[in-house]
Each structure stands twice: as C-alpha cells, then as structure tokens.
Design an enzyme around this catalytic site. Structure first.
Site, PDB file in Angstrom:
ATOM      1  CB  CYS A 143      20.763  -1.729  74.161  1.00  0.00           C
ATOM      2  SG  CYS A 143      21.052  -0.059  74.742  1.00  0.00           S
ATOM      3  CG  ASP A 153      24.284  -4.313  68.061  1.00  0.00           C
ATOM      4  OD1 ASP A 153      23.554  -3.879  68.984  1.00  0.00           O
ATOM      5  OD2 ASP A 153      24.763  -3.574  67.180  1.00  0.00           O
ATOM      6  CG  HIS A 206      21.375  -1.526  69.611  1.00  0.00           C
ATOM      7  ND1 HIS A 206      22.670  -1.838  69.968  1.00  0.00           N
ATOM      8  CD2 HIS A 206      20.976  -0.545  70.455  1.00  0.00           C
ATOM      9  CE1 HIS A 206      23.047  -1.061  70.983  1.00  0.00           C
ATOM     10  NE2 HIS A 206      22.036  -0.276  71.300  1.00  0.00           N
TER      11      HIS A 206
END
Lengths: 468, 356
Positions: free
Chosen positions: B188, B312, B314
């Site tokens: 990440c 994000d 992820h």
C-alpha cells in the site's frame, strides 16, 4: 464458349465503302467488352504508313527496327501501302491504336483488329491477325493504369472477305501468349443509339517533385511518375451517381417496367448520369520527415471534363470505373500531347508555363456516343476534323464539335498560381536566427479520425537550400 | 471516419484546362506527415455551420506554425517532426497550443519555454509548459490505462463555513494488483508513493516514469537505508522511506508531519490546509498497519470541522471509476476513519523551486 459480339448496323455500310476502294485494309475495332457480350461501335482502318514516322516508335523490338531501317532504303514520298498483307508492320498498327485510344472516352477501347481482303491474299491471315492483335494490346497495356481484377481480357479479330462479305470472327485472351483463340459470333444490331452517357469533371491541383536522380529523364516520364499517386488514389476512390451512393454491384439502370419495344423505338432517349468522384487520401504516409533534393517542381492545375459511355447491363461499379478510366486517360493523353510538341529549356533555373490542350467532344453521326480530341491554342478546328478523319475514318463537320466544355488557360490563371507558389530564389537558411522569410508551398490532404483532435496530413513544401 | 475529397469541388483552382507550371532548379524538398491537433474555442450560440470555418482557420494557423517550427529546428539536414501540445495555465481560462519538435528533449527546449513564460506572464519558477504538463481532455486515454483524478467526479456538500483545500493538478490512481503485480496486503505505501510520483510527472518536475516496486526498493538499497536482500521482498515501507525515495528518484524533498494518536489528526486541519494551499501535492499517510493518500481536506476555520479526501491503495479491482467511487476507494472520510490510538506519520512533498 464463344463470345457474342454485337456490331452496329452502320458498320456494314463502312465495310461496303472499304470494299469499293478495291484495296485490302487493316484496322482497329472500337467498342466495349462486357461480361455478357461485346459491343462494337465502329471499325477504323489504319492509315497507310508514312516512312519516317514509323521509326519514331521507341518500343519496337530490335529485329523489327532493322526491318524498318532496311525498308527506309526503299524511299518513296508520302504514305505508302505495304506491298502485301505480310508486310504489314504490327508496330504501325499499334501506334495507330495508341493515337486512337486518346480519342475514345471512358468505357470505349480498342478491342480488336480487322483485316478486310480477298480470301486468297495470303496464307496466314489468321496468324497475321493474331500477331497484330497481340502487338496492339501490349502497346496499349502500358496505358491500362486502372486495371481491375476481373477485367475481361478477350479481344477480337475479324477477317472480312471482300468478295463474299463473310466475316470470320475469333477472340483471343491477350493476357495469355499461348491462347489459340475461340470462334465468336458476330451479329449486327442497332446498338449505337443505346449508349448511356456518364459525365464528371475534376479539378486537379498537384505538385510533382522530380527527384534529382530523375533529372535527365524525359519530361513525359517525369510527369507520368508524378501522376502515379493521383492514379493510385483514383483506384481506391468512390463514386456518387446522380447524388446517391449506391452499391457497386447494383445495376446502373434501375428503372422498372418493360423496356419499350418496337413501336417506341424511335423515342428512346439516351440516358445520362452525373458522377462525382471522391478520392481518399493516398496511402503514402511517411513515418519520419524525409528531406531530399529535387531537380524541379511541377505544379499542375486546372479542370478536366470527363465523359464515358457504357452499354448493356452495366453495374454501378462498371459505370464508376469507366469514368475513372476516362479521367486517367484524359490526363495522361494531354500530358503526352504536350510533351510531344515541347522544346525543353536548357537553363538551370527557370519557370516555364505549359498549357495542356483543351478537350473537345463530338457526336459520332447517327449515334448517342461521342469521341473526343485535344486542340492546342494555336490549332484550328478544321485540324481536329482532319485528325478525326485520318485516325478514326469518321466524317464530321465543324458544327458537330462541342468546343466550349473546357476553356484554355489565361494569364489570370497563371498569375493566381504564381503568387501562391512563389519559389524564393537566393535565400540563406540560417538555423540559428528565427527570421528567415521564405514562403511555403503547401499541399494538404486530409484523413481525419475526429474533428478536434488527431488530424494527420501530408505536407509538401519547399525550403530553399543555400550552400550551408 | 474517412475524409474524402470531391474532385469536382472547387474553391481556388482555376477552371481552365490544366496547365503545368514547371519550376526548374535544384531545391530541397521535404515530405512530412503533420500530426495536426487543433483546439478551438467556440461560443455556445455559434451556429454549427460556422464551426467549419473556425476549425479551418485554426488548422491553417497551426500548419504555418508547424512549418516555422520545422524550419527553425533543422540541424545539419536532420528534420524534427513538430508536435502540438495544449496547455491550460493554472487558474486561468485560456489555453495555449505550443508546437514542440519531437525527439528534442524538454531539457533542451528550456530557452524556448523561458521565452514563452515571459510572453504569457507565467510564473518563472515552476514548469507549466513541459510536454508532461499538457492538458488531458476528458475521455482521453491515459497510457497504462490508469484512472486520472478520480476525486474530481465526486460531488459533495461542504461542511458549514468551510473551504476545500485540494491537490492541484493531475495524478493517477495506483493501487494493489495493478500492472499485473500482486502486492496485495503489503504494497500500500508503495502504491501511495506511485501516486505521488505520478503527480510530479504530470506537473513537469520529472520525466521519470512512475517507479515500480523493484525500483523503489532499489532506491532504498542505493542510499543505504536497506540491505540488498530487501529487493524482491514484501516488506512494508513507511512515510520516511517514501520521503527518501522521493528524494532519490525524483529529487523532491518532503516535510514529515507526525501525530501520536489518530484522534489528533482532526486538529491538523490548519496545517494540512496550508500544505494544500501552498504546495498542492498529495500527501502519503502511514500509521497503524495501513498507508493511504490524502488528496485534500474540507476544513472549517470557524467550527474546526474537518473531512479528509482519501485515495485508498488497498483496492484490488480493475480501473473502473464507478466501482472506485461507489465503494469509497476514493472518497471523503471523517476523522473517525483513522485508528484513534495509533501513531501516524505523514509525508508532505515540497515543490522544487528550481525549474521551468
């Protein structure tokens, strides 16, 4: 599987005339070959050879040339008919064919050769016919700029017996050197009032850059090479018939209902269609800019009027092709005629203006078809009449000539071109400063993939080269 | 779509039978395919029939410009293909279309750009007219297929008495599983770093393509921060490593901002607002076990309320903007988004002040 050939009834009268003259004759068959049958417009006898004109033919094979040189030793003034049929020079007939082809609008072609003679004049009439046919075809082949894959390659030979009027007709596949030919059927019909006329015109604006290594080529060769991109784009161009885009395989004449028979024969109005040609950008993209040296630049501008004639059951594709053939043929013919008469300047740097001849059309008597000729500014109209008489053996008067379709170039046309395409003479290209003041000559073709973004263009222009 | 030319159509060609103008004399001749790319501005009430003329005029002007460009850049017989780029200087309404010669690097065009900055009164301390600065039109394909500025498609009601402080400029969204590389669960921070690098590339501060995981790891080994066996491993990195890489790979320095507890992030509104106002760069934030990218905040000086625009990394799906937005992979989060007790570090990249 013999071909069926429909010849116009008027040809019978022509044959009678030739027979009356008492001599044997060689000549050309003019008309159109189609899938279903062939249509013969008329026959035109080849005029007798004039001694020194024959040797102008560059394409003659070596042995023929020797033969001619030998013949020259027997000098006589004026046109001289060869002593016997066997002495007929195929090259001379081929030259005749080339000149005749220039006079034929699109759709029409030299589709064969004939010999009119008593039957016992020679042992080898059939062989002679075949030889002449193949020579004529191979000469004309270099002008078949717009060949299609399914073009018909059968051509006609006929022997007309001057005593019995019997016609022996045979067709040969001229692409195949070993073809022995097939018998074919020769029928007289009234066909000359059934030709469909196709009209178009084209505005041309081309730049021909002659590379330095082609500097010493003859002018006509330089022009021919320069015209090739145009011919290539013609091949892939599409046509609009009377304002509509139609399928190429559709029949041209879609008028339904029974065709008028018998009674209405006299009222048949010849049909005509207007065709517009749309060209695509030629596929000669360059991946990176190419800088090269050219020995000269030619700018060709003007308008040509084009006509083609077609018969039978033509498709839309046939009609468009005929018109394209006429455009290409007319353009090339004009340039050839121009170069034949031209005195090329020897200067290193010059700007010359040449006018190509203007096209005139004339209706063939008793028919709906036209033939054409080209007239230079310094020629008179009666010269046209004489030429047509000599090459096509057609009698016309000056009233039949349609002279106003194209107009010759005038000073105002040259001036408008000159100002757009000014070539700077002595310039220095200084790569460091940013203010040189040369002009650009631009030629733009477009292929777009969207309106705002991503237009690719072909761009020819000049940069004056100093000795840097 | 094909453009065809009507042979019987005529604007300027004389209507006489053809004539040939023969210009005899040795010349240089250039044959080139010009990649014409024009941009026109059209009043909304302009009738469609007038658009054609406008476009034609613009095309003519560009061809002239391209001609000048070719001529100005000829070097010893080598000709450079001119290419058009469109730029919209920041916070302005107008566009500039500039022609640059292909194969001449941006670095070698600095003097031209300096002149252009002067002529158009653009700030002279940041790149605005490098090739990578070009305006990306809606619907244009991004090389690599990444999503561009996904946050711009979010509509949101601002907090009471608040302002938006957002990243300024283009960036691409980098996340797990992209480029056929499986970094699920460990990459990440790498992905956030990739997003940051993409921003610097679009603003013209670097020409380096977005670095791969391997290149990132190599950089850390090169500066001595990690052992060589780090390369090829699946070890996490934090905001400090991100700042080292930004420095090593693209010469960008960063400020590090720390909070000892996630709850404190709610109090960092003023600092983050100042960062986005003055720098406008995306922020990488790492803490707990997660890394994210902060693209901006919605902050009220009056009430102290704050929301964070989060990108994000992820996300493991494909480049589908609707999914990314609907599922909140790019979206506004409240202060409760953060682990309230974990420690967080933020890497705030600083704009280099050198170059044009």
């Amino acid at each position: 599987m013999g071909r069926s050939i429909h010849a116009d009834e008027a040809i019978q009268n022509y044959i009678e005339e030739l027979i009356k003259s008492g001599q044997w004759n060689v000549g050309l068959i003019l008309g159109q070959v189609t899938k279903q049958r062939d249509y013969v417009l008329r026959l035109s006898r080849t005029p007798d050879p004039v001694e020194d004109e024959v040797s102008e033919e560059e394409e003659l094979p070596a042995e023929l040339l020797e033969e001619l040189v030998h013949k020259k030793k027997v000098k006589k003034k004026g046109p001289k008919k060869p002593k016997s049929l066997d002495d007929v020079n195929e090259g001379w007939v081929a030259t005749h064919a080339k000149q005749v082809l220039r006079m034929l609008p699109g759709g029409l072609d030299v589709i064969g050769v004939f010999i009119l003679s008593p039957p016992n004049i020679s042992q080898n009439v059939a062989t002679k016919l075949r030889q002449i046919l193949y020579q004529v075809h191979s000469s004309l082949n270099q002008y078949q700029i717009l060949n299609r894959d399914n073009d018909i390659t059968d051509r006609i030979t006929i022997h007309i017996d001057s005593l019995t009027r019997k016609i022996t007709c045979r067709t040969y596949d001229v692409q195949d050197n070993r073809s022995t030919g097939h018998p074919a059927e020769w029928k007289y019909q009234a066909i000359n009032d059934k030709w469909i006329q196709l009209n178009t015109s084209a505005f041309l604006d081309m730049k021909i850059a002659v590379p330095s290594n082609k500097k010493s080529s003859p002018l006509i060769k330089q022009i021919q090479i320069g015209l090739n991109p145009f011919f290539k784009s013609l091949t892939s161009s599409i046509g609009i018939i009377n304002g509509a885009i139609r399928e190429a395989s559709e029949p041209l004449d879609t008028s339904s209902g029974k065709k008028s028979r018998g009674r209405d024969k006299g009222l048949v109005v010849p049909q005509s269609y207007n065709i517009e040609i749309l060209t695509k950008q030629a596929d000669n993209k360059v991946s990176a800019p190419i800088l090269s040296k050219v020995s000269s630049l030619m700018v060709l501008r003007g308008q040509i009027v084009s006509r083609a004639f077609i018969q039978g059951k033509p498709t839309v594709g046939d009609a468009i092709h005929a018109v394209k053939v006429d455009l290409a043929r007319s353009l090339l013919s004009r340039c050839e005629l121009l170069c034949e008469d031209l005195a090329i300047t020897e200067q290193d740097k010059a700007v010359e203006l040449y006018n190509t001849p203007v096209r005139v059309f004339v209706i063939v008597p008793d028919s709906s078809v036209e033939i054409c000729d080209y007239i230079f500014q310094d020629e008179r109209t009666d010269e046209v009449i004489d030429r047509i008489k000599e090459l096509l053996d057609v009698n016309l008067t000056e009233e039949n000539l349609e002279l106003d379709l194209e107009r010759p170039a005038a000073e105002v046309d040259w001036i408008s071109t000159a100002s757009e395409h000014e070539i700077p003479t002595d310039m220095e290209v200084d790569t460091e400063t940013t203010n040189s003041n040369s002009n650009f000559v631009t030629y733009i073709g477009l292929a777009a993939s969207g309106i705002v973004a991503g237009l690719a263009m072909v761009y020819n222009f000049y940069i004056a080269g100093g000795d840097s | 779509m094909d453009v065809l030319q009507r042979l019987s159509n005529n604007n300027i060609i004389p209507t006489c039978a053809p004539f040939i103008q023969h210009n005899i004399g040795e010349e240089n001749c250039l044959m080139v395919d010009l990649p014409v790319d024009v941009l026109c501005f059209v009043p909304l009430d302009l009738p469609t029939k007038d658009i054609n003329q406008l476009i034609c005029d613009t095309i003519s002007r560009q061809i002239e410009a391209m001609g000048c460009n070719i001529r100005d850049n000829i070097d010893n017989g080598k000709v450079f293909l001119p290419e058009a780029f469109h730029f919209q200087p920041p916070e302005s309404d107008y566009f500039l279309s500039i022609i640059y010669p292909k194969d001449i690097a941006d670095d070698n065009l600095e003097s031209s750009r300096k002149k252009l900055h002067e002529v158009f009164c653009l700030p002279s301390n940041r790149p605005l007219l490098k090739r990578n600065n070009k305006y990306i039109f809606g619907g244009e394909e991004i090389p690599g297929g990444y999503l561009l500025n996904p946050h711009t498609q979010i509509n949101i009601q601002p907090l009471k008495d608040s302002k938006f402080y957002l990243v300024k400029g283009n960036y691409t969204y980098h996340h797990y599983m992209q480029d056929n590389f499986d970094d699920n669960k460990w990459g990440c921070a790498y992905r956030s770093l990739q997003t940051l690098c993409s921003w610097f590339r679009f603003q013209g501060y670097t020409e380096r393509p977005v670095p791969t995981h391997k290149e990132i790891q190599q950089a850390l080994v090169d500066i001595g921060d990690k052992d060589p066996k780090f390369i090829g491993s699946r070890k996490w990195i934090g905001s400090l490593e991100v700042s080292y890489c930004l420095d090593n790979l693209i010469g960008v320095t960063s400020k590090i901002l720390s909070v000892s507890a996630g709850a404190d992030l709610a109090n960092k509104g003023r600092e983050l607002a100042q960062h986005f106002s003055t720098q406008g760069t995306p922020v990488m934030i790492g803490g707990g076990v997660l890394a994210h990218t902060i693209l901006g905040i919605n902050f009220s000086e009056v009430t102290g309320d704050i929301r964070f625009l989060i990108l994000d990394p992820h996300y493991t799906g494909g480049e589908y903007i609707r999914e990314v937005l609907d599922k909140g992979w790019c979206g506004w989060k409240g202060p409760d988004f953060w682990d309230q007790t974990a420690m967080y570090n933020m890497c705030l990249p600083q704009i280099p002040s050198n170059a044009l």
